[in-house]
Design an enzyme around this catalytic site. Structure first.
Site, PDB file in Angstrom:
ATOM      1  CG  HIS A 197     -12.788  -2.734  -1.305  1.00 19.93           C
ATOM      2  ND1 HIS A 197     -12.897  -3.359  -2.525  1.00 19.93           N
ATOM      3  CD2 HIS A 197     -11.731  -3.326  -0.663  1.00 19.93           C
ATOM      4  CE1 HIS A 197     -11.963  -4.300  -2.620  1.00 19.93           C
ATOM      5  NE2 HIS A 197     -11.231  -4.298  -1.511  1.00 19.93           N
TER       6      HIS A 197
ATOM      7  CG  ASP B  70      -9.427  -6.811  -4.640  1.00 17.76           C
ATOM      8  OD1 ASP B  70      -8.365  -7.205  -4.150  1.00 17.76           O
ATOM      9  OD2 ASP B  70     -10.445  -6.572  -3.947  1.00 17.76           O
TER      10      ASP B  70
HETATM   11  C1  NGQ Z   1      -6.585  -8.746   0.861  1.00 21.19           C
HETATM   12  N1  NGQ Z   1      -8.740  -8.542  -0.156  1.00 21.19           N
HETATM   13  O1  NGQ Z   1      -5.771  -8.154   1.550  1.00 21.19           O
HETATM   14  O2  NGQ Z   1      -6.254  -9.550  -0.021  1.00 21.19           O
HETATM   15  C2  NGQ Z   1      -8.048  -8.503   1.103  1.00 21.19           C
HETATM   16  C3  NGQ Z   1      -8.593  -9.562   2.014  1.00 21.19           C
HETATM   17  C4  NGQ Z   1      -8.393  -8.583   4.296  1.00 21.19           C
HETATM   18  C5  NGQ Z   1      -9.850  -7.868  -0.325  1.00 21.19           C
HETATM   19  N2  NGQ Z   1     -10.216  -7.094   0.628  1.00 21.19           N
HETATM   20  C6  NGQ Z   1      -7.960  -9.639   3.342  1.00 21.19           C
HETATM   21  N3  NGQ Z   1     -10.553  -7.964  -1.406  1.00 21.19           N
HETATM   22  O3  NGQ Z   1      -8.961  -7.570   3.901  1.00 21.19           O
HETATM   23  O4  NGQ Z   1      -8.160  -8.796   5.478  1.00 21.19           O
HETATM   24 ZN    ZN Z   2      -7.371  -5.724  -1.901  1.00 20.81          ZN
END
Ligand code: NGQ
Ligand code: ZN
Length: 452
Positions: A268, A319
């Site tokens: 990101h 993602d």
């Molecule tokens: C994840 N996903 O780990 O799946 C993360 C969300 C987080 C994205 N950042 C959860 N798109 O970052 O705590």
């Molecule tokens: Zn992720």
């Protein structure tokens, strides 16, 4: 030895025609442009090196569309995460494998031939490790085996619930390890992929929120020459919390406190100040952009124009798998920059350069670096992974060369994909995975149980 002849192919030096490929053990042993078809199997269409997908959580494919209803107040990334935690609480090992196989099948059909799976769902629903701590890593490897997907498995280290060593929450209990159990997990992940023909394992601190500076140092030391991936600076709240904790922004903190170099992929990196933009570019790390998910989650817009002018390297990932499309990720990246700058063709570098070709080649380079495997080019000693577009597709039929890529990225997308080869074998034909019916049936069965 498999001997093919490609009608048209994008080689490292540009477009070539009647390209003979000699393939041995899944790897390209020789490339012969402008050769004769004699003794070779013809692959009709336009062959591109398969794009690496540098970031995914395959299990999230199963919750795609389940967080699109407005809640009581202020829907956000954090309310989406609540839905996601509830969903993953229900998954059994069989479900994890079925959903991963379905997502990987769609990735292959969508133009991705290799995947870096950022895998953080490790333990049973009550938070206790399975008898084999790497049980679920094994399920990801099994899904890669079943679908033919080229795999870089990133077992994720997750120990804290927030900056400053905050305790993890209940919803995070399936993710949690200490440094010692993480070392066993990585060992288990290496065993899990040992049965695949060609795979890599990397190290993945989940985010600065999920580690302490000490544990981050200890796990990064396990990486050797292999990939290191981390989520960073995706949400404004993360930037604010990091500032409150350390006085520095997340990327600035990381560049100061970790040995960030070409092994690293910063997932990101949405919220950057100009110094951070230059810092990532100068480090040689890859920015791991996930434009479709970032739009879906309301993350913000990456500093794409400044980052590319600073010589930064990027790749793309699917993602959350809300929509799976290699071309679609590139298109969304360019469109995000057009909206930000109110201009067109902003990511191509110079006059006369095709935006589709420029995006595609850059994402190949960055994705390949982030996955740590010999992929990303139709060239000697690279895996024979390529995506073949239908030259008779209405959007492609009347054009040639770089216009094919502009048509693929901006117009036709995955509908132009005909055949997909991984390690020299066709895994997608006429746009469908060769094992689609069985993989889809198993997915449907799992989803019916999960959502019951
Ligand atoms: C994840 N996903 O780990 O799946 C993360 C969300 C987080 C994205 N950042 C959860 N798109 O970052 O705590
Ligand atoms: Zn992720």
């Amino acid at each position: 030895m498999r001997r093919l002849i490609l009608d048209h192919a994008l080689l490292p030096g540009g477009w070539a025609h009647n390209v003979g490929l000699d393939i041995e053990g899944g790897t390209i042993a020789a490339v012969h442009p402008e050769t004769s078809a004699e003794g070779r199997e013809r692959v009709a269409g336009i062959a591109l090196p398969g794009l690496p997908n540098l970031h995914s959580h395959t299990f999230q494919r199963g919750m795609a569309g389940l967080a699109e209803t407005r809640g009581p107040e202020g829907d956000s990334f954090w309310t989406w995460r609540q839905v996601m935690y509830r969903f993953l609480g229900k998954l059994t090992p069989d479900d994890v494998e079925a959903v991963a196989a379905f997502a990987m099948m769609e990735m292959l059909e969508g133009g991705f031939t290799a995947l870096a799976e950022f895998h953080y769902l490790h333990h049973d629903a009550d938070g206790r490790p399975y008898a084999d701590i790497a049980e679920l890593s094994g399920r990801i490897a099994a899904a890669a085996h079943k679908t033919g997907m080229g795999l870089t498995l990133l077992p994720v280290f997750y120990a804290q619930g927030g900056f400053g060593g905050a305790a993890p929450t209940e919803g995070q209990r399936r993710f949690i390890n200490d440094v010692e159990s993480y070392a066993r997990l990585v060992e288990g992940a290496r065993k899990a992929v040992a049965g695949l023909d060609d795979a890599a394992v990397g190290i993945a601190p989940h985010s600065l929120r999920a580690v302490t500076p000490e544990s981050l140092g200890e796990i990064v030391a396990m990486a050797g020459e292999g990939p290191v991936h981390i989520h960073i600076a995706e949400q404004v709240k993360e930037v604010e919390d990091c500032l409150a904790w350390s006085g520095q922004r997340p990327v600035a903190w990381l560049l100061d406190h970790a040995p960030v170099d070409r092994r690293w992929c910063l997932i990101h990196a949405t919220h950057l100040d100009p110094q951070e933009v230059r810092g990532i570019a100068a480090s040689g790390a890859v920015a791991g952009l996930c434009p479709i998910t970032e739009a879906n989650l309301g993350d913000g817009i990456f500093e794409g124009v400044d980052y590319l002018s600073a010589g930064g390297c990027f790749g793309v990932g699917s993602d959350s798998n809300i929509e799976i499309s290699a071309a679609g990720e590139l298109k969304q990246f360019e469109y995000s920059q057009r909206l930000k700058h109110r201009a067109r063709n902003v990511l191509a570098e110079r006059e006369g350069q095709s935006t589709g070709r420029s995006l595609y080649e850059k994402a190949l380079t960055g994705g390949t670096q982030a996955l740590g495997r010999r992929i990303g080019a139709i060239a000697e000693w690279h895996r024979a992974d390529f995506v073949v577009l239908d030259a008779d597709h209405p959007d492609l039929a009347a054009v040639s060369g770089d216009r094919w890529l502009d048509a693929y990225v901006f117009v036709a997308g995955r509908s132009a994909i005909d055949t997909v080869f991984v390690a020299g074998k066709p895994v997608v034909r006429s746009g469908r995975h060769v094992d689609r019916d069985a993989i889809r049936a198993r997915y449907a069965q799992a989803m019916t149980r999960i959502l019951a």
